[in-house]
Design an enzyme around this catalytic site. Structure first.
Site, PDB file in Angstrom:
ATOM      1  N   GLY A  89       0.212  10.167  -3.612  1.00 15.43           N
ATOM      2  CA  GLY A  89       0.575  11.094  -2.561  1.00 15.43           C
ATOM      3  C   GLY A  89       0.554  10.395  -1.209  1.00 15.43           C
ATOM      4  O   GLY A  89       0.142   9.246  -1.085  1.00 15.43           O
ATOM      5  N   ILE A  92       3.572   6.430   4.318  1.00 13.75           N
ATOM      6  CA  ILE A  92       3.524   4.966   4.331  1.00 13.75           C
ATOM      7  C   ILE A  92       2.197   4.472   4.914  1.00 13.75           C
ATOM      8  O   ILE A  92       1.625   5.103   5.812  1.00 13.75           O
ATOM      9  CB  ILE A  92       4.706   4.386   5.140  1.00 13.75           C
ATOM     10  CG1 ILE A  92       4.893   2.899   4.815  1.00 13.75           C
ATOM     11  CG2 ILE A  92       4.546   4.607   6.631  1.00 13.75           C
ATOM     12  CD1 ILE A  92       6.225   2.335   5.275  1.00 13.75           C
ATOM     13  N   TYR A  94      -0.329   0.560   5.378  1.00 10.91           N
ATOM     14  CA  TYR A  94      -0.387  -0.910   5.338  1.00 10.91           C
ATOM     15  C   TYR A  94      -1.686  -1.350   4.680  1.00 10.91           C
ATOM     16  O   TYR A  94      -2.743  -0.754   4.906  1.00 10.91           O
ATOM     17  CB  TYR A  94      -0.316  -1.463   6.769  1.00 10.91           C
ATOM     18  CG  TYR A  94      -0.857  -2.870   6.903  1.00 10.91           C
ATOM     19  CD1 TYR A  94      -0.098  -3.976   6.495  1.00 10.91           C
ATOM     20  CD2 TYR A  94      -2.128  -3.114   7.420  1.00 10.91           C
ATOM     21  CE1 TYR A  94      -0.610  -5.263   6.604  1.00 10.91           C
ATOM     22  CE2 TYR A  94      -2.637  -4.392   7.540  1.00 10.91           C
ATOM     23  CZ  TYR A  94      -1.868  -5.467   7.126  1.00 10.91           C
ATOM     24  OH  TYR A  94      -2.377  -6.738   7.221  1.00 10.91           O
ATOM     25  N   ALA A 160      -7.213   5.275   5.618  1.00  7.73           N
ATOM     26  CA  ALA A 160      -6.122   6.029   4.993  1.00  7.73           C
ATOM     27  C   ALA A 160      -6.466   6.306   3.537  1.00  7.73           C
ATOM     28  O   ALA A 160      -7.184   5.532   2.896  1.00  7.73           O
ATOM     29  CB  ALA A 160      -4.819   5.236   5.077  1.00  7.73           C
ATOM     30  N   GLY A 162      -4.776   8.030  -0.301  1.00  2.48           N
ATOM     31  CA  GLY A 162      -3.684   8.593  -1.078  1.00  2.48           C
ATOM     32  C   GLY A 162      -4.024   8.442  -2.544  1.00  2.48           C
ATOM     33  O   GLY A 162      -4.445   7.355  -2.971  1.00  2.48           O
ATOM     34  N   GLY A 173      -6.381   5.376  -4.024  1.00  2.00           N
ATOM     35  CA  GLY A 173      -7.670   5.668  -3.395  1.00  2.00           C
ATOM     36  C   GLY A 173      -7.658   5.550  -1.891  1.00  2.00           C
ATOM     37  O   GLY A 173      -6.861   6.204  -1.220  1.00  2.00           O
ATOM     38  N   LEU A 174      -8.523   4.679  -1.339  1.00  2.00           N
ATOM     39  CA  LEU A 174      -8.710   4.625   0.104  1.00  2.00           C
ATOM     40  C   LEU A 174      -8.610   3.197   0.617  1.00  2.00           C
ATOM     41  O   LEU A 174      -8.830   2.235  -0.117  1.00  2.00           O
ATOM     42  CB  LEU A 174     -10.055   5.246   0.494  1.00  2.00           C
ATOM     43  CG  LEU A 174     -11.330   4.558   0.006  1.00  2.00           C
ATOM     44  CD1 LEU A 174     -11.807   3.469   0.973  1.00  2.00           C
ATOM     45  CD2 LEU A 174     -12.449   5.578  -0.193  1.00  2.00           C
ATOM     46  N   ALA A 175      -8.277   3.101   1.906  1.00  2.00           N
ATOM     47  CA  ALA A 175      -8.181   1.800   2.578  1.00  2.00           C
ATOM     48  C   ALA A 175      -8.862   1.927   3.938  1.00  2.00           C
ATOM     49  O   ALA A 175      -8.362   2.611   4.838  1.00  2.00           O
ATOM     50  CB  ALA A 175      -6.722   1.400   2.738  1.00  2.00           C
ATOM     51  N   CYS A 191       1.210   6.718   7.914  1.00  2.00           N
ATOM     52  CA  CYS A 191       1.048   8.017   7.258  1.00  2.00           C
ATOM     53  C   CYS A 191       2.022   9.066   7.791  1.00  2.00           C
ATOM     54  O   CYS A 191       1.808  10.265   7.633  1.00  2.00           O
ATOM     55  CB  CYS A 191      -0.393   8.514   7.370  1.00  2.00           C
ATOM     56  SG  CYS A 191      -1.587   7.344   6.699  1.00  2.00           S
TER      57      CYS A 191
END
Length: 233
Positions: A89, A92, A94, A160, A162, A173-175, A191
């Site tokens: 989900g 965009i 990075y 971020a 998704g 997951g997460l960044a 995003c």
């Protein structure tokens, strides 16, 4: 319920290679769940948490707008960056060196079957991690991820998120930006959100670099506490 979560530290690894590996683990868990249901078995499914850094890459979620990538294929090559349309989900984002990327591949039947709660717990693990560095991180209503100074003109995103889920099995997951080169965010509308900036932990603390393994350990601790998980390596 199996609440053991296997931690895998993948180091710096190509995005597509990691994505393929996620898909392999994801499919194996789904296949076991389907087999259990069909054959009336009760075999435990496994849970994983992959910790990784990626070379420079932009990824676009299935609900994202390709127009939010602001540079051409030629410019991507000049910046040694890749671009992938993927099956999570979100819009965009990075990934790059100095960023803490965490991919939980969990069978939520082992924990709780609530995707909203799952996302909030991931956010909370990051919020509690940043609190240890003296930062007051928070959520932004209607926007997944973790932010600073949300209700001010200086709102900025530091993490971020998704995910994808099927039959209560998760991936992606997460960044969390720890020592990220924030210049790479100038090439996208992060995003899909145009009116908020992006930041990283080292910038917020005014330091050249924060040890990534140190941040990983703090995040793992809060993840384990929130999910009631037993972490194994």
């Amino acid at each position: 319920m199996n609440r053991k979560v296997e931690i895998q530290r993948l180091g710096l690894q190509d995005y597509k290679e990691t994505w393929d590996y996620q898909e392999k683990l994801f499919k194996a868990t789904l296949d076991k769940k389907i087999k259990n249901r069909r054959e009336n078995l009760d075999e435990a499914t496994r849970n994983y948490l992959l910790l990784v850094e990626h070379p420079h890459v932009y990824t676009l979620g299935k609900s994202g707008d390709a127009a939010n990538l602001l540079i051409s294929e030629e410019e991507l090559e000049q910046k040694n960056a890749s671009f992938y349309k993927i099956n999570r989900g979100g819009d965009i984002t990075y990934h790059g060196p100095g960023q803490l990327v965490a991919y939980p591949i969990l069978d939520l039947d082992n924990f709780f079957t609530d995707i909203h709660k799952y996302l909030r717990f991931l956010e909370e693990a990051v919020i509690l991690t940043l609190k240890e560095y003296g930062l007051k991180a928070e959520r932004s209503e209607g926007e997944t991820g973790v932010w600073l100074d949300v209700d001010t003109p200086f709102a900025r995103k530091i993490c971020a998120m998704g995910v994808r889920a099927s039959r209560w099995v998760t991936m992606h997951g997460l960044a969390l930006n720890v020592n990220s080169d924030l210049g790479y965010f100038d090439n996208i509308v992060p995003c899909g959100i145009q009116d908020k900036a992006v930041t990283s932990l080292n910038v917020e603390l005014g330091k050249k670099e924060i040890p990534l393994p140190e941040v990983q350990e703090k995040l793992l601790k809060h993840f384990a506490d929130l999910f009631g998980a037993e972490l194994i390596e």
